[in-house]
Design a protein around this motif. Sequence first.
Motif, mmCIF file in Angstrom:
data_model
loop_
_atom_site.group_PDB
_atom_site.id
_atom_site.type_symbol
_atom_site.label_atom_id
_atom_site.label_comp_id
_atom_site.label_asym_id
_atom_site.label_seq_id
_atom_site.Cartn_x
_atom_site.Cartn_y
_atom_site.Cartn_z
ATOM 1 N N ALA A 16 39.782 -10.349 -16.538
ATOM 2 C CA ALA A 16 39.994 -8.938 -16.169
ATOM 3 C C ALA A 16 41.021 -8.831 -15.052
ATOM 4 N N GLU A 17 40.923 -9.748 -14.072
ATOM 5 C CA GLU A 17 41.877 -9.727 -12.961
ATOM 6 C C GLU A 17 43.289 -10.005 -13.462
ATOM 7 N N LYS A 18 43.409 -11.011 -14.321
ATOM 8 C CA LYS A 18 44.731 -11.358 -14.863
ATOM 9 C C LYS A 18 45.347 -10.208 -15.636
ATOM 10 N N LYS A 19 44.501 -9.473 -16.363
ATOM 11 C CA LYS A 19 44.992 -8.349 -17.175
ATOM 12 C C LYS A 19 45.127 -7.068 -16.357
ATOM 13 N N LYS A 20 44.770 -7.138 -15.085
ATOM 14 C CA LYS A 20 44.773 -5.974 -14.191
ATOM 15 C C LYS A 20 43.894 -4.846 -14.727
ATOM 16 N N LEU A 21 42.778 -5.241 -15.299
ATOM 17 C CA LEU A 21 41.836 -4.246 -15.826
ATOM 18 C C LEU A 21 40.570 -4.212 -14.983
ATOM 19 N N ASP A 22 40.571 -4.903 -13.833
ATOM 20 C CA ASP A 22 39.310 -5.043 -13.092
ATOM 21 C C ASP A 22 38.796 -3.720 -12.524
ATOM 22 N N SER A 23 39.659 -2.721 -12.365
ATOM 23 C CA SER A 23 39.124 -1.442 -11.860
ATOM 24 C C SER A 23 38.461 -0.630 -12.968
ATOM 25 N N ASN A 24 38.711 -0.993 -14.224
ATOM 26 C CA ASN A 24 38.077 -0.279 -15.347
ATOM 27 C C ASN A 24 36.857 -0.994 -15.900
ATOM 28 N N VAL A 25 36.644 -2.237 -15.475
ATOM 29 C CA VAL A 25 35.592 -3.036 -16.100
ATOM 30 C C VAL A 25 34.661 -3.624 -15.041
ATOM 31 N N ASP A 26 33.351 -3.404 -15.235
ATOM 32 C CA ASP A 26 32.322 -4.021 -14.388
ATOM 33 C C ASP A 26 31.614 -5.119 -15.167
ATOM 34 N N PHE A 27 31.099 -6.099 -14.456
ATOM 35 C CA PHE A 27 30.365 -7.193 -15.109
ATOM 36 C C PHE A 27 28.962 -7.256 -14.528
ATOM 37 N N ILE A 28 27.975 -7.263 -15.404
ATOM 38 C CA ILE A 28 26.586 -7.267 -14.944
ATOM 39 C C ILE A 28 25.796 -8.338 -15.688
ATOM 40 N N GLU A 29 25.066 -9.156 -14.911
ATOM 41 C CA GLU A 29 24.235 -10.201 -15.518
ATOM 42 C C GLU A 29 22.854 -9.630 -15.779
ATOM 43 N N ALA A 30 22.494 -9.460 -17.031
ATOM 44 C CA ALA A 30 21.180 -8.908 -17.388
ATOM 45 C C ALA A 30 20.886 -9.206 -18.850
ATOM 46 N N ASN A 31 19.647 -8.886 -19.238
ATOM 47 C CA ASN A 31 19.155 -9.173 -20.581
ATOM 48 C C ASN A 31 19.257 -7.927 -21.466
ATOM 49 N N ALA A 32 19.783 -8.098 -22.674
ATOM 50 C CA ALA A 32 19.899 -6.992 -23.633
ATOM 51 C C ALA A 32 18.545 -6.356 -23.943
ATOM 52 N N GLU A 33 17.466 -7.128 -23.758
ATOM 53 C CA GLU A 33 16.129 -6.615 -24.062
ATOM 54 C C GLU A 33 15.579 -5.712 -22.963
ATOM 55 N N GLU A 34 16.194 -5.753 -21.771
ATOM 56 C CA GLU A 34 15.727 -4.937 -20.642
ATOM 57 C C GLU A 34 16.940 -4.484 -19.851
ATOM 58 N N LEU A 35 17.560 -3.410 -20.267
ATOM 59 C CA LEU A 35 18.809 -2.986 -19.630
ATOM 60 C C LEU A 35 18.520 -2.306 -18.293
ATOM 61 N N PRO A 36 19.283 -2.682 -17.254
ATOM 62 C CA PRO A 36 19.022 -2.140 -15.915
ATOM 63 C C PRO A 36 19.732 -0.796 -15.691
ATOM 64 N N PHE A 37 19.559 0.138 -16.627
ATOM 65 C CA PHE A 37 20.204 1.452 -16.514
ATOM 66 C C PHE A 37 19.202 2.549 -16.834
ATOM 67 N N GLU A 38 19.484 3.727 -16.274
ATOM 68 C CA GLU A 38 18.627 4.868 -16.576
ATOM 69 C C GLU A 38 18.898 5.356 -18.003
ATOM 70 N N ASP A 39 18.020 6.207 -18.515
ATOM 71 C CA ASP A 39 18.169 6.752 -19.874
ATOM 72 C C ASP A 39 19.448 7.591 -19.970
ATOM 73 N N GLY A 40 20.055 7.605 -21.136
ATOM 74 C CA GLY A 40 21.136 8.551 -21.417
ATOM 75 C C GLY A 40 22.370 8.393 -20.556
ATOM 76 N N ARG A 41 22.724 7.173 -20.226
ATOM 77 C CA ARG A 41 23.822 6.951 -19.294
ATOM 78 C C ARG A 41 25.188 6.776 -19.986
ATOM 79 N N PHE A 42 25.213 6.201 -21.210
ATOM 80 C CA PHE A 42 26.494 5.792 -21.810
ATOM 81 C C PHE A 42 26.893 6.622 -23.030
ATOM 82 N N ASP A 43 28.222 6.739 -23.224
ATOM 83 C CA ASP A 43 28.761 7.423 -24.405
ATOM 84 C C ASP A 43 28.754 6.514 -25.624
ATOM 85 N N ALA A 44 28.854 5.218 -25.384
ATOM 86 C CA ALA A 44 28.862 4.273 -26.506
ATOM 87 C C ALA A 44 28.243 2.952 -26.069
ATOM 88 N N TYR A 45 27.666 2.267 -27.053
ATOM 89 C CA TYR A 45 27.072 0.942 -26.857
ATOM 90 C C TYR A 45 27.715 0.036 -27.892
#
Length: 245
Positions: free
Chosen positions: A102-131
């Motif tokens: 991401a840094e090399k592509k200069k996309l780091d301000s548009n992309v976040d990285f989070i370590e978590a399990n797909a079975e237990e997402l650390p986000f509130e309900d209804g947060r994203f436009d797409a998955y």
Amino acid sequence: TSYGFRKVGAQDKQPLVNEVFHKVARRYDVMNDLMSAGLHRVWKDAMVAWLNPPKRPGWQVLDVAGGTGDIAFRIVETSGGQAHATVLDINGSMLSVGRERAEKKKLDSNVDFIEANAEELPFEDGRFDAYTIAFGIRNVPRIDAALAEAFRVLKPGGRFLCLEFSDVDMPLLDKLYEAWSFKAIPPIGRLVTGDGEPYSYLVESIRKFPDQRNFAAMIGRAGFERVTFRNYSGGIAALHSGWKL
Ligand code: SAM
């Protein structure tokens, strides 16, 4: 259910998956090109074209099992640098490679990285436009739990897209594909990463994954509507789409 085999030993599977991707993280991108003869790029481009991210700021996608960032980077680029992507993966080694890219592509301000399990997402309900999830869901021990979480974190009107290896439905091609998978992929894996074992696991996990129709039914059971799929390269890969309406 017919997916009972996934529940048996579900707890044992994740540590193995984690070890596999920890081992291959540094060589993951080059291995993808070698093993798919570059085809994974075509399938990923097609996925992002079907998603068609809008060229407006504020639109947010969650890319689960996002690994080294291939899908997230394509989405941000296609949106003309407007979209925001969160790459979520259970494996810190894959995410480290993603952050560097991401840094090399200069996309780091548009992309976040989070370590978590797909079975237990650390986000509130209804947060994203797409998955989005590409070549990830077959590694997740409890697929139903991952699909339920996908549904939960999407906004009403949100889009679910899943790219995964699937069932080849062309006579000849299925035989060729089988030979390639079992005879070529593990040795290539051994040559490039020094270990063929991880790639034997990958080939096996592809065989065990439900076919196009069964997987579409699972997506529907998670609550998604207008579930459809497209095959690529004779069904070597399939792209499933659903909407939270
Ligand atoms: N999406 C990327 C791509 O298409 O190049 C990476 C796909 S890679 C084959 C599969 C990824 O799934 C790995 O990075 C692995 O760590 C991740 N993964 C496996 N189990 C997971 C889980 N339970 N939750 C989140 N990610 C997981």
